[in-house]
Design an enzyme around this catalytic site. Sequence first.
Site: not given
Lengths: 378, 378
Positions: B96, B98, B269, B307, B309, B312, B338
């Site tokens: 970005d 700033g 984002d 899940c 991940c 998990c 997660h």
Amino acid sequence: MKYMPFRFEVVKKDRTSQARLGWICTEHGEITTPVFMPVGTQASVKSLTPEDLLDLKAEIILCNVYHLYLRPGHEVIKKLGGLHRFMHWELPILTDSGGFQVYSLSNLNKVVNEGVEFQSHLDGSRHFLTPQMAIEIQEALNSDIMMCLDECIPYPASYDYALSALVRTTAWAQKCKETKSKDTQALFGIVQGGMYADLRERSAREIIEVGFDGYALGGVSVGETKALMYEMIDATIPCLPGDKPRYIMGVGTPADLVRCVGSGIDMFDCVLPTRNARNGMLFTSSGKVIIKNARHAEESIPVDEHCDCYTCRNYSRAYLRHLYMAGEILSARLNTIHNLHFYFTLMKEMREAIHEDRFAAFSAAFLQSEENYNENET
Amino acid sequence: MKYMPFRFEVVKKDRTSQARLGWICTEHGEITTPVFMPVGTQASVKSLTPEDLLDLKAEIILCNVYHLYLRPGHEVIKKLGGLHRFMHWELPILTDSGGFQVYSLSNLNKVVNEGVEFQSHLDGSRHFLTPQMAIEIQEALNSDIMMCLDECIPYPASYDYALSALVRTTAWAQKCKETKSKDTQALFGIVQGGMYADLRERSAREIIEVGFDGYALGGVSVGETKALMYEMIDATIPCLPGDKPRYIMGVGTPADLVRCVGSGIDMFDCVLPTRNARNGMLFTSSGKVIIKNARHAEESIPVDEHCDCYTCRNYSRAYLRHLYMAGEILSARLNTIHNLHFYFTLMKEMREAIHEDRFAAFSAAFLQSEENYNENET
């Protein structure tokens, strides 16, 4: 895969020192000694996953009964399948008895013959820890190596105080042994005796008389000089049987590890590499690096150019300094990986030196470089 | 491997909504849109290594110019080979300008036509950020996608204030474009206009007139209602060209992402998944889990049974609660893995729905489950 119940073998003795290569077998895997055990106080080696520890080739970790008893509670961990499953670590775990933390962390601890009363450092709640409970807790956790409850005394302590703690420690060791109910968990006795060589010898005799799977030196690294610590080690080791593992609790610096291995110690644990990592102090082959120092702000080199750890392979000192200064969580993790790699590499080099009957030379060279090292803090 | 300079293609338009599948090519790799960009404010996605992000299949991350300009300084990062090398992340980075942080984090910021004067939140030092500098800093960092400096206004703001900020934002966009010197870095313009639909349209026209590689909606999610935010999005999107990526800055919740993708947004984002993770709030397919809640103390199930991940697959809610209550660093890491996995999985499901021309149905089902979700906090 299930391994045999606890076994220990001396694989090789160094001809130039008391150092020895050994092999420990536990229900959760094998360990090559001399071994350094990272400390996972609260069921986590701070900032690392078990996979990180496996990448580092850790073979065993230590967890603290005092902390896990208070939070989340050993019964909770037992319900969840034991400590290994709880923390997703499948290799061996050694648990201490809680004794040391009761004396060092809790408030208002009061020792009587039956055990020790203490107040939790978390919420001030009152607890009474007995030698029987210390075993019951460790059996609930299902660690591979349990430690007896001992009475730890501060330094300095009078001869009479050290003697009374020794006597109690022996009585508690007997109770711990009687309480132990499972073959799959080993139990180590702990030698006390303060800073009195004759008491160390007496404690060793008494603890061996009770009989354990291994023997630990407790009550060292509590504020005494290095010289006094080594005097106590040298007084104790000859009393210990050669066919059992020897463990020195809470030790130490890299130089301590080298000196103790040379005296015949097989097992070590210490928060130094992990705690110092979080404080930005990194061990290197050419001295300590204090990562916050301004001189590292633009350095593109790794922490240690001779190191092949994940951190040194991928990050500059400048980035590690930035993470530290910025308070980034990743700082703790990258620094911890580096410092544990340093410790594990040192242990590996010592095992190789023992294997090749050149430990005395290795030790002399290392301790000499350590002296430069202390003059060379960056 | 070097990729082409910045390119964007719409790969597929959903027939049931404004959603679209896209492809972005940058010097450091390709990105499939709609995409969620984890926030690595200070050159670190908090608690994760780049390898963790790759495991999660992250394709691009965002870093903040405001923070990196103040610490360690963009010139330091440039000397060390740019931001990718500095932080060991080889895939695309969006920075970005700033602007947002100058208004939200720093003290005493004062906007004039030439730029914005502000005091560092770190040490109170005074700085003056111009649109030219915003580009010079981002070129020093060598990010793949740069953002123009814009004037962000608080909510609520008067029409006249919003208009003056809009005018300044357009003038600064022109200066940013003129300053840009490298073909390998893309530059996105930012649409402002406060919460006034006609100003949003005017800003979009003016920014498009200057001409950029992509267009962002700025100044949303600053305290306004969701209804008002969506009104501004709906006023802006039709003004934006279909052949450029559309990025909404700082958004949002899972429901926001679904609604925005349905409106034709390509890039997102937000600190929500990572910040909430550190605060112990976990996203699941059946509602939020507040991991510190006592009900999780003995739960052997993972955070989300649906899940897959790393967290998990390997850890119980009880262990995650323990880590959180004990203040363990690993808590942040496991929770972050997660939550990012949840966000990435959602983006993947949306891309699949677009590919199969069923985004409207996907969106309706998701937003319905979201309503249950909010009633279902555990």
